[in-house]
Motif scaffolding. Sequence first.
Motif, PDB file in Angstrom:
ATOM      1  N   LYS A 264       1.160  -1.219   0.044  1.00  0.00           N
ATOM      2  CA  LYS A 264       0.237   0.114  -0.193  1.00  0.00           C
ATOM      3  C   LYS A 264       0.994   1.526  -0.150  1.00  0.00           C
ATOM      4  O   LYS A 264       0.741   2.567   0.228  1.00  0.00           O
ATOM      5  CB  LYS A 264      -1.178  -0.041   1.047  1.00  0.00           C
ATOM      6  CG  LYS A 264      -2.063  -1.547   1.118  1.00  0.00           C
ATOM      7  CD  LYS A 264      -3.446  -1.210   0.556  1.00  0.00           C
ATOM      8  CE  LYS A 264      -4.114  -2.675   0.678  1.00  0.00           C
ATOM      9  NZ  LYS A 264      -3.596  -3.327   0.260  1.00  0.00           N
ATOM     10  N   THR A 265       1.767   1.329  -0.659  1.00  0.00           N
ATOM     11  CA  THR A 265       2.663   1.907  -0.825  1.00  0.00           C
ATOM     12  C   THR A 265       2.901   2.483  -2.433  1.00  0.00           C
ATOM     13  O   THR A 265       3.186   0.990  -2.687  1.00  0.00           O
ATOM     14  CB  THR A 265       4.048   2.327  -0.024  1.00  0.00           C
ATOM     15  OG1 THR A 265       5.284   0.988  -0.166  1.00  0.00           O
ATOM     16  CG2 THR A 265       3.430   1.898   1.754  1.00  0.00           C
ATOM     17  N   GLY A 266       3.815   3.095  -2.494  1.00  0.00           N
ATOM     18  CA  GLY A 266       3.751   3.870  -4.147  1.00  0.00           C
ATOM     19  C   GLY A 266       3.254   4.329  -4.653  1.00  0.00           C
ATOM     20  O   GLY A 266       2.017   4.348  -4.151  1.00  0.00           O
ATOM     21  N   PRO A 267       3.323   4.160  -6.133  1.00  0.00           N
ATOM     22  CA  PRO A 267       2.279   4.982  -6.822  1.00  0.00           C
ATOM     23  C   PRO A 267       1.644   4.200  -7.447  1.00  0.00           C
ATOM     24  O   PRO A 267       1.029   2.020  -6.907  1.00  0.00           O
ATOM     25  CB  PRO A 267       3.778   5.133  -8.348  1.00  0.00           C
ATOM     26  CG  PRO A 267       4.075   4.140  -8.239  1.00  0.00           C
ATOM     27  CD  PRO A 267       4.135   4.451  -7.178  1.00  0.00           C
ATOM     28  N   ILE A 268       0.157   4.327  -8.458  1.00  0.00           N
ATOM     29  CA  ILE A 268      -1.034   3.096  -8.691  1.00  0.00           C
ATOM     30  C   ILE A 268      -0.284   2.927  -9.356  1.00  0.00           C
ATOM     31  O   ILE A 268      -0.840   3.459 -10.674  1.00  0.00           O
ATOM     32  CB  ILE A 268      -1.870   3.810  -7.929  1.00  0.00           C
ATOM     33  CG1 ILE A 268      -2.064   3.695  -6.602  1.00  0.00           C
ATOM     34  CG2 ILE A 268      -3.276   2.593  -7.997  1.00  0.00           C
ATOM     35  CD1 ILE A 268      -3.603   4.489  -5.839  1.00  0.00           C
ATOM     36  N   LEU A 269      -0.815   1.145  -9.889  1.00  0.00           N
ATOM     37  CA  LEU A 269      -0.057   0.767 -11.675  1.00  0.00           C
ATOM     38  C   LEU A 269      -1.987   0.988 -11.793  1.00  0.00           C
ATOM     39  O   LEU A 269      -2.969   0.974 -10.946  1.00  0.00           O
ATOM     40  CB  LEU A 269      -0.472  -0.951 -11.449  1.00  0.00           C
ATOM     41  CG  LEU A 269       1.664  -1.016 -10.887  1.00  0.00           C
ATOM     42  CD1 LEU A 269       1.391  -2.354 -10.586  1.00  0.00           C
ATOM     43  CD2 LEU A 269       2.407   0.024 -11.616  1.00  0.00           C
ATOM     44  N   LYS A 270      -1.726   1.155 -13.438  1.00  0.00           N
ATOM     45  CA  LYS A 270      -2.694   1.354 -13.795  1.00  0.00           C
ATOM     46  C   LYS A 270      -3.141   0.499 -15.282  1.00  0.00           C
ATOM     47  O   LYS A 270      -1.462   0.046 -16.076  1.00  0.00           O
ATOM     48  CB  LYS A 270      -3.370   3.336 -14.993  1.00  0.00           C
ATOM     49  CG  LYS A 270      -3.192   3.577 -13.642  1.00  0.00           C
ATOM     50  CD  LYS A 270      -4.442   4.534 -13.906  1.00  0.00           C
ATOM     51  CE  LYS A 270      -4.784   5.610 -12.258  1.00  0.00           C
ATOM     52  NZ  LYS A 270      -3.756   6.096 -11.366  1.00  0.00           N
ATOM     53  N   ALA A 271      -4.160   0.088 -16.110  1.00  0.00           N
ATOM     54  CA  ALA A 271      -4.191  -0.363 -17.044  1.00  0.00           C
ATOM     55  C   ALA A 271      -3.165   0.567 -18.413  1.00  0.00           C
ATOM     56  O   ALA A 271      -3.449   1.113 -18.713  1.00  0.00           O
ATOM     57  CB  ALA A 271      -5.147  -0.660 -17.540  1.00  0.00           C
ATOM     58  N   GLY A 272      -1.678  -0.124 -18.821  1.00  0.00           N
ATOM     59  CA  GLY A 272      -1.598   0.928 -20.117  1.00  0.00           C
ATOM     60  C   GLY A 272      -0.121   0.363 -19.788  1.00  0.00           C
ATOM     61  O   GLY A 272       0.086   1.143 -20.682  1.00  0.00           O
ATOM     62  N   MET A 273       0.150   0.272 -18.905  1.00  0.00           N
ATOM     63  CA  MET A 273       1.459   1.001 -18.463  1.00  0.00           C
ATOM     64  C   MET A 273       2.355  -0.370 -18.519  1.00  0.00           C
ATOM     65  O   MET A 273       2.047  -1.619 -18.284  1.00  0.00           O
ATOM     66  CB  MET A 273       1.623   1.529 -16.822  1.00  0.00           C
ATOM     67  CG  MET A 273       1.283   2.572 -15.633  1.00  0.00           C
ATOM     68  SD  MET A 273       1.260   2.797 -14.433  1.00  0.00           S
ATOM     69  CE  MET A 273       0.396   3.887 -13.884  1.00  0.00           C
ATOM     70  N   THR A 274       3.720  -0.214 -18.601  1.00  0.00           N
ATOM     71  CA  THR A 274       4.536  -1.325 -19.498  1.00  0.00           C
ATOM     72  C   THR A 274       5.738  -0.693 -18.053  1.00  0.00           C
ATOM     73  O   THR A 274       6.516  -0.591 -17.820  1.00  0.00           O
ATOM     74  CB  THR A 274       4.879  -1.550 -20.950  1.00  0.00           C
ATOM     75  OG1 THR A 274       4.875  -0.117 -20.875  1.00  0.00           O
ATOM     76  CG2 THR A 274       3.767  -1.399 -21.227  1.00  0.00           C
ATOM     77  N   ILE A 275       5.906  -2.297 -17.290  1.00  0.00           N
ATOM     78  CA  ILE A 275       6.854  -2.326 -16.415  1.00  0.00           C
ATOM     79  C   ILE A 275       7.613  -3.125 -16.220  1.00  0.00           C
ATOM     80  O   ILE A 275       7.123  -4.827 -17.181  1.00  0.00           O
ATOM     81  CB  ILE A 275       6.782  -2.115 -14.954  1.00  0.00           C
ATOM     82  CG1 ILE A 275       4.686  -2.977 -14.912  1.00  0.00           C
ATOM     83  CG2 ILE A 275       5.419  -0.798 -14.774  1.00  0.00           C
ATOM     84  CD1 ILE A 275       5.338  -3.274 -12.779  1.00  0.00           C
ATOM     85  N   ALA A 276       9.439  -3.281 -15.438  1.00  0.00           N
ATOM     86  CA  ALA A 276       9.796  -4.612 -16.030  1.00  0.00           C
ATOM     87  C   ALA A 276      10.406  -4.754 -14.617  1.00  0.00           C
ATOM     88  O   ALA A 276      10.741  -3.902 -14.103  1.00  0.00           O
ATOM     89  CB  ALA A 276      11.418  -4.606 -16.948  1.00  0.00           C
ATOM     90  N   VAL A 277       9.757  -5.940 -14.395  1.00  0.00           N
ATOM     91  CA  VAL A 277       9.687  -6.935 -12.620  1.00  0.00           C
ATOM     92  C   VAL A 277      11.110  -7.293 -12.904  1.00  0.00           C
ATOM     93  O   VAL A 277      11.243  -8.009 -13.485  1.00  0.00           O
ATOM     94  CB  VAL A 277       8.543  -7.300 -12.469  1.00  0.00           C
ATOM     95  CG1 VAL A 277       9.513  -7.730 -11.132  1.00  0.00           C
ATOM     96  CG2 VAL A 277       7.173  -6.169 -12.341  1.00  0.00           C
TER      97      VAL A 277
END
Length: 248
Positions: free
Chosen positions: A187-200
């Motif tokens: 529950k910290t940090g930015p909120i992910l939204k559909a259409g974002m692309t990230i490398a985990v």
Amino acid sequence: MISIKSDYEIELMKKAGKIVGDTHNYLKKYIKPGITTKKIEQLAYDYIVSHEATPSFYHLYGFPGAICTSINEEVVHGIPSNRKLKEGDIITLDIGACYKGYHGDSAWTYAVGKINKEKEYLLQYTEAALYEGLSVIKDGVHLGDVSHAIEKYAKEHHLGVVRELVGHGIGNQVHEDPDVPNYGKEKTGPILKAGMTIAVEPMLTSGKRYVAELDDDWTIVTEDNKPSAHFEHTVLVTKDGYTILTKR
Ligand code: MG
Ligand code: MG
């Protein structure tokens, strides 16, 4: 700012991601004792270029290689060289490809021949930690939930979590906002939204989490010389979950 990709951009990222996944698949059979990391790099370069893409890491921030090749205690940013792989090594290939201006990024750690139990365990649970992190991704969750899931899983399995290096947003730049750490609070940090692309990309170690840089100014190694593994996928956040763009 975290960008939301358009349908057109997502199509290009799918193509870039597929080239990255296919490059890994193609290289797998060459990972054997005796091959040099320079040769693996050449094979990767030729494969990527023959698929209308370019290697994302070549000259990125001045990096001298087309891909990163990190062996055993090397965590990331190993420079391809005339070093030959030996039976019992592990090697991480971190591969990026740029297709029509958009990037895919995926790292994977491979066994060279037969590896010892310590390395086998490290590979198995670092790969699982990646999927553990991915499993919580969907529209509306905090990024910290992803980080926390990876850290919790790694700690449960007594693996060191490297903190100095993190995952990242990705798109028409290899590294975009946000940072995606492998440790954090729910529950910290930015909120992910559909259409974002990230490398985990969890980078875990068999020993302590501390790292150091070699004199080549690139290669990051574990301070205690224990082996390190690195598994990474580029993913698209969707309404109900995520799509892996760098699938193999
Ligand atoms: Mg990578
Ligand atoms: Mg990355």
